[in-house]
Every structure is written in structure tokens, then in C-alpha cells.
Design a protein around this motif. Structure first.
Motif, mmCIF file in Angstrom:
data_model
loop_
_atom_site.group_PDB
_atom_site.id
_atom_site.type_symbol
_atom_site.label_atom_id
_atom_site.label_comp_id
_atom_site.label_asym_id
_atom_site.label_seq_id
_atom_site.Cartn_x
_atom_site.Cartn_y
_atom_site.Cartn_z
ATOM 1 N N GLU A 168 0.824 -1.204 0.000
ATOM 2 C CA GLU A 168 0.000 0.000 0.000
ATOM 3 C C GLU A 168 0.858 1.254 0.000
ATOM 4 N N ALA A 169 1.932 1.220 0.806
ATOM 5 C CA ALA A 169 2.828 2.382 0.851
ATOM 6 C C ALA A 169 3.418 2.628 -0.540
ATOM 7 N N ALA A 170 3.814 1.540 -1.207
ATOM 8 C CA ALA A 170 4.379 1.668 -2.550
ATOM 9 C C ALA A 170 3.333 2.180 -3.529
ATOM 10 N N GLU A 171 2.107 1.729 -3.328
ATOM 11 C CA GLU A 171 1.008 2.147 -4.201
ATOM 12 C C GLU A 171 0.787 3.659 -4.092
ATOM 13 N N VAL A 172 0.794 4.155 -2.846
ATOM 14 C CA VAL A 172 0.615 5.589 -2.624
ATOM 15 C C VAL A 172 1.748 6.371 -3.297
ATOM 16 N N GLU A 173 2.948 5.782 -3.279
ATOM 17 C CA GLU A 173 4.092 6.452 -3.902
ATOM 18 C C GLU A 173 4.091 6.306 -5.420
ATOM 19 N N GLY A 174 3.145 5.561 -5.940
ATOM 20 C CA GLY A 174 3.020 5.452 -7.389
ATOM 21 C C GLY A 174 3.780 4.295 -8.015
ATOM 22 N N ALA A 175 4.223 3.333 -7.198
ATOM 23 C CA ALA A 175 4.955 2.196 -7.757
ATOM 24 C C ALA A 175 3.980 1.206 -8.383
#
Lengths: 333, 305
Positions: B201-208
Motif C-alpha cells: 500500500e505504501a508503494a502504491e501511494v508512492e506510485g509504484a
């Protein structure tokens, strides 16, 4: 500037949990706290704003842009997770610039921004460390650094301080608040700790069972609770709620109850909690507990008979069934 | 007075306690030590010893120094089985690891029939190698085997898969990959489930994107598992030879023979125990080298949680 507008948003998992048609607005550059007991839907609300969950109905706009069906990345937000969600194999520097790398920001700019952010969160000399080599407070700072380096106008925080000890929590509270004001971020902050909510927020939304119980400034929630639930949730110790006439209950804050010589309500002292600056006297009134705040040290022995009194302008009346505040609440009687 | 007596008695009592603790510890270790010494350490040393002596058919064994080793280096079959083994390892290890990872990522997702898929992938592991070899022997049988029947349906002619030196190794490799991948999948699956979902989820928020996250977060976090699996796969490729006994007996013309099978043949078919000991020492050296690489070199470059 980026204000967040949540409009009639619902989300359930097969009819269980979630939130039910909630609407509120977070003004640009302010700190909004979503407060409530566990399972009240506050984290769900945050995840809906982040785009980590899909809404069942309703709309969400950020800075006037409808983001209801956009991915988290497209919403231009940053987020701090309760567990911090640091990448364990990357060092502090790599964790902070993770998002910049994803977006292909050039090395030179990455380094400048990393230096600036590391200074802000006080990690400049720990950049080479792995998360496992950091204390809880330091990990928290890494998560914070990762959130602010993106320079996103909106920052979402999911119980960011719940894994820290009391002293650190107090420090970080002040720090996050000043950071939010300095950078002019719109921040939505989820917590179950009413002290955090009261001390940090511009506006507090108290939630319960998937709906909004009260939405107001901290002093409004404290001084004019819209329901007996709010009255019981805000304040340490919480407001005393005792049975009153007919179909009403009466609420009065412990600091507004006095031990009086005569003409008071008879009560029995059950216990005294000494807190230093003041003491909380727990009294039994016909089977209900009323706490009384006395300044300084109070040496009443357990079992002693006392009389309690308060002024009418300090009382709050709530409907016994609905729990709602009565319009004539604090009227003179 | 009393305290003086106490303090004089104390070190003695403490020493006695320490001694008892030590005895206790050694007694607890004893069964394992006896078993390891009798069935692992002694045979290794004895093998090493015998590799320096000539073959004693009833008579005295003479010390011959490195003669057995020189003989080994001049033995064409040795070089062939070693080459076979290296080819076999190169063919099976990366393939089974890649396949295991692919399957694990697939059945880690929330999909319908996930438990069934997991079970299906794991089934080959439960079967004994002997049974697997017999099943695949039927697949590869010329003309009426499953493979040939299928190919005939498509209009190809029959082929002696295990009898042709150019295809026999590939056939065995495919079978071993089939058998091993499911086992390694379980390790990957377990490792995948220890990765907290918030990281995603953290990566998703960062756009990964998914692939970026897999490459930059999932794969590095799976590295300890990958290392563990690759060492195991490598060792297995040297020590699993059951299938040869059933399917090819190392043939045709040693085209499918592996080092351990050759050792077995030398020791029990040719009865040349001295040379078998020499080959065994070589095999142990190779395996020890593999294990040392893990402990000394690779471990330091991998992140452990």
C-alpha cells in the motif's frame, strides 16, 4: 490549496463494518482529526480518501478535483501508516526517496530534497541505517520523511503515534503539528487517543459505528458535546453522566463538581486518584459513579460521606433514548 | 560469623552447580553426537582414509598416495558424469526456482480455487521419486508412451526419448523440475506471506506499479528464501539419482549418468571401493564448497529481517 471534501460516502464489506453515508470537509492547510473507538470506521474513511479502498457510493474531491475513482498515486497524497510500512531491506535514505525514484526524479534533485527532508525530521546522521537498526521514534521519523519529501499538498496519517511510548508520543505530537503548519499541508489524522485529537486538531470528527457523531473544533466537542457518547469520549476523566428526571440524563464535567458543606447530593467516597496537580475523587451516588476533580492532594478516606454540588450553567442534558443533546441543555434552572 | 561461612561455601557450591550444568548439557547432546559421529563423521573420515589406499581384495591395502586421484582425473567417464551433473544442475536449479516463484506469486493472490491450486502444485513433492520415475517412464516410452501418442496425434513419428543421448538429459531435467518446483513453492509462499501488506500500500501511494514493487521490494525480501532454495536445489541435483536406477541406468553410453550414480556403480557393480571412496571425497568437496559459498559469501549480501 487542497481541501478535501467527502460527500455521502459509504463503504461496507457485505453489510459489515465500514462507513455509512458520511460527509465532511477538511479545509486547505488545516489538520483534521478522525477520532473514535476501534471499529468506528475512522481508518476506513482514511483509506477511502487515500484510494486504498474503493467507495460503494458517494464522491471524494481533493483540491476541487474528483478523485473518487482514481488510484492512490493519482490523488497526489502522501501517507504515514500505523506500522510505518518501511521497506526493511532499504536504508533510511532509500526509504525516504522511494517515491522520487518511482517517479524518475533526477539524482541531483533527489539528493537536494533528501538533504532538506533529513534535516527537517532530524535523520541526517542515520541515512545509511536499515530500519531494523532504528528505534521506534526514529522509524516514525523515516515514515514522516517519506511522506513529506513528495511535497504532496495532502498528508494522511493512520494512528502514526500509537506504537510509541508516552514521552515520545508527546514530542512527536508537537512536531507533527508544527510540521503541518510550517509546510501548509492539509492533514487528515486518524487516532483513538482523544488527547492527541484535542491538542493537535483544528477540527475533530468523532466517529461511532460508521457514522459521524460530532464534527467541530476541539473546544466545541468539549464544551458542547452533541451527545452523551461525545461527552463520555472527550475529557480525562470523562464527563459524569447520571440519571435525571423522566427521560433525560444529566452530564457534568468532574472539574465542575464541588464538594459542598450543605445542600448537596449525598455521596460516598469510593477511591481517590492522586495525579499531582489535582486529585480525582470517585464517589458513589445511588449506584452511579461521579468523579470530582479537586486541585492538589486530597486526603478523603474511602467510605466517608460527602455532599456534591454544581452550578446549573455547567450541566448538560441528554435524551435518555437517543443520547442527543437537548436544546434547553445549559439553561438556567 | 555466619556470613563469613556462607561466603566461603558459596564459590564451591557455584562451581558444583556449573559442573552439574555442564554434565547435564553434554548428556542431552550425547544421543545426537553419537549418531552424527557414527553415521556421518566417521564414514567421511574413513572414506577420506580409504581414498589414499589401493583396493584390498581380501589382502592388505597399500598406501598409494594420490594415485587414486590421478586415476580419477584420467578417467573419461568421471569427466563425463561431472559434465552431465553440471549441465543437469544448470538446467534444473534456475528453472525450478523460477517456476516455484511464479507459482507462489500466483497462488498467493486471492483467486478462486486457491487451496486446490496450492495442493495441486505441491502434489509431486509428496510422491516418492521412484513412483515419479515410473510414471514418467511411461510418458517417455517410445511409440505407445503418453508423449509419443500425443505427438503422433499431431502427425509426428515416434521417438526413443530416453534412448537418445541428445534428448535423455532434457527429459530427466523436465521431470525433476516438475517434482521439485512444488516443494520450493511452499517456501516462497511462506516467505510471501511474511511481507506485510502495508508495504504494498505504501508503494502504491508512492506510485509504484506492480512490476516495480515486485522487482524492488518483493524480490529483495525473498532473497533469503531464494538462497536457501538454490542451495537445496543444487545439493539435490547432486544427490537425487533414484530416477536413473528406474529410467536409464545412466545410459545410453553414460549420457544420463550423474556423479552419485557413477559412485554407486563403481562401488557396488564394479566393487572398486577405493576408487568409489575417491569419487565420494570429490563429491563431498563439491557440496561443501557450495555450502561454504552460502555461509561465507552470499549471506553477507542478503538482507535478513
Amino acid at each position: 490549496m487542497s481541501e478535501i471534501v467527502v460527500n455521502a460516502v459509504s463503504k461496507t464489506w457485505g453489510g459489515v463494518g465500514g462507513v455509512d453515508r458520511i460527509s465532511f470537509k477538511a479545509d486547505a492547510g488545516t489538520l483534521l482529526v478522525l477520532l473514535g473507538p476501534s471499529g468506528c470506521g475512522k481508518s476506513t474513511t482514511l483509506r477511502l480518501i487515500a484510494g486504498l479502498e474503493e467507495v460503494d457510493s458517494g464522491t471524494i474531491t481533493i483540491g476541487g478535483r474528483d478523485v473518487t475513482h482514481l488510484s492512490p498515486a493519482q490523488r497526489n497524497i502522501s501517507m504515514v501508516f500505523q506500522s510505518y510500512a518501511l521497506f526493511p531491506h532499504l536504508n533510511v535514505a532509500e526509504n525516504i526517496i522511494f517515491g522520487l525514484r518511482v517517479r524518475g526524479v533526477g539524482r541531483a534533485e533527489r539528493d537536494t530534497r533528501l538533504k532538506k527532508v533529513a534535516d527537517i525530521v532530524g535523520l541526517s546522521n542515520l541515512l545509511e541505517r536499515k530500519p531494523s537498526q532504528l528505534s521506534g521514534g526514529q522509524r516514525q521519523r523515516v515514515a514522516l520523511g517519506r511522506a513529506i519529501i513528495a511535497e504532496a499538498p495532502v498528508c494522511l496519517m493512520d494512528e502514526p503515534l500509537s506504537n510509541l511510548d508516552a514521552k515520545l508520543r508527546h514530542e512527536m505530537r508537537t512536531e507533527i503539528r508544527s510540521l503541518q503548519q510550517r509546510l501548509g499541508m492539509t492533514m487528515v489524522y486518524v487516532t483513538h487517543d482523544q488527547t492527541e485529537a484535542m491538542t493537535m486538531a483544528d477540527r475533530v470528527i468523532l466517529m461511532r459505528d460508521g457514522h459521524i457523531e460530532q464534527n467541530g473544533a476541539p473546544h466545541e466537542l468539549y464544551n458542547e458535546p452533541a451527545s452523551d457518547f461525545t461527552a463520555r469520549f472527550i475529557g480525562t476523566p470523562p464527563m459524569n453522566i447520571i440519571s435525571w428526571q423522566d427521560d433525560a440524563v444529566l452530564g457534568v464535567r468532574p472539574e465542575h463538581v464541588a464538594l459542598v458543606e450543605s445542600d448537596g447530593i449525598p455521596a460516598t467516597v469510593k477511591a481517590v486518584e492522586y495525579l499531582g496537580a489535582d486529585s480525582i475523587v470517585l464517589c458513589d451516588v445511588k449506584g452511579e459513579t461521579v468523579s470530582v476533580r479537586q486541585s492538589g492532594y486530597c486526603a478523603l478516606p474511602t467510605g466517608s460521606q460527602v455532599a456534591l454540588g454544581w452550578q446549573n450553567r455547567h450541566i448538560h442534558l441528554f435524551d435518555r433514548n437517543s443520547g442527543k443533546r437537548r436544546a434547553d441543555s445549559a439553561l438556567n434552572r | 560469623m555466619v556470613s563469613a561461612v556462607m561466603s566461603a561455601a558459596e564459590p564451591k557450591a557455584a562451581r558444583r552447580r556449573d559442573w552439574l550444568t555442564n554434565v547435564n548439557a553434554w548428556l542431552l547432546l550425547l544421543p545426537a553426537i553419537v549418531l552424527l559421529a557414527a553415521f556421518t563423521h566417521y564414514p567421511i573420515l574413513s572414506t577420506l582414509y580409504h581414498s589414499f589406499f589401493s583396493l584390498s581384495r581380501g589382502g592388505e591395502a597399500d598406501f598409494v598416495g594420490l594415485e587414486n586421484y590421478t586415476y580419477m582425473l584420467e578417467d573419461d567417464v568421471f569427466w563425463q558424469v561431472l559434465r552431465n551433473n553440471i549441465v543437469f544442475a544448470l538446467a534444473t536449479v534456475p528453472t525450478s526456482i523460477a517456476l516455484a516463484l511464479l507459482m507462489a506469486v500466483w497462488v498467493d493472490k486471492k483467486i478462486a480455487g486457491r487451496s486446490f491450486l496450492r495442493l495441486a502444485f505441491f502434489t509431486p513433492t509428496v510422491l516418492p521419486m521412484i513412483a515419479v520415475a515410473n510414471i514418467w517412464l511411461f510418458f517417455y516410452t517410445p511409440d505407445y508412451g503418453l508423449l509419443d501418442q500425443f505427438l503422433k496425434g499431431l502427425g509426428f513419428s515416434g521417438h526413443n526419448w530416453l534412448g537418445d543421448p541428445s534428448t535423455v538429459m532434457s527429459c530427466l531435467a523436465v521431470m525433476v523440475v516438475w517434482k521439485e518446483a512444488g516443494f520450493f513453492m511452499i517456501f516462497y509462499l511462506a516467505a510471501l506471506q511474511t511481507i506485510p501488506p502495508e508495504l504494498k500500500e505504501a508503494a502504491e501511494v508512492e506510485g509504484a506499479g506492480r512490476w516495480y514493487f515486485f522487482r524492488r521490494v518483493t524480490l529483495p525480501l525473498l532473497m533469503p528464501t531464494t538462497l536457501f532454495i538454490s542451495i537445496n536445489a543444487l545439493i539435490n541435483s547432486f544427490k537425487l539419482v533414484d530416477q536413473l536406477v528406474i529410467m536409464t541406468k545412466g545410459g545410453p553410453n553414460n549420457a544420463s549418468s550423474l556423479l552419485l550414480y557413477y559412485i554407486y556403480e563403481v562401488a557396488f557393480t564394479f566393487q572398486d571401493t577405493a576408487f568409489a571412496a575417491t569419487l565420494t571425497v570429490t563429491l563431498i568437496t563439491i557440496l561443501a564448497g557450495v555450502a561454504l559459498t552460502k555461509f561465507v559469501y552470499l549471506d553477507r549480501r542478503i538482507h535478513y529481517q
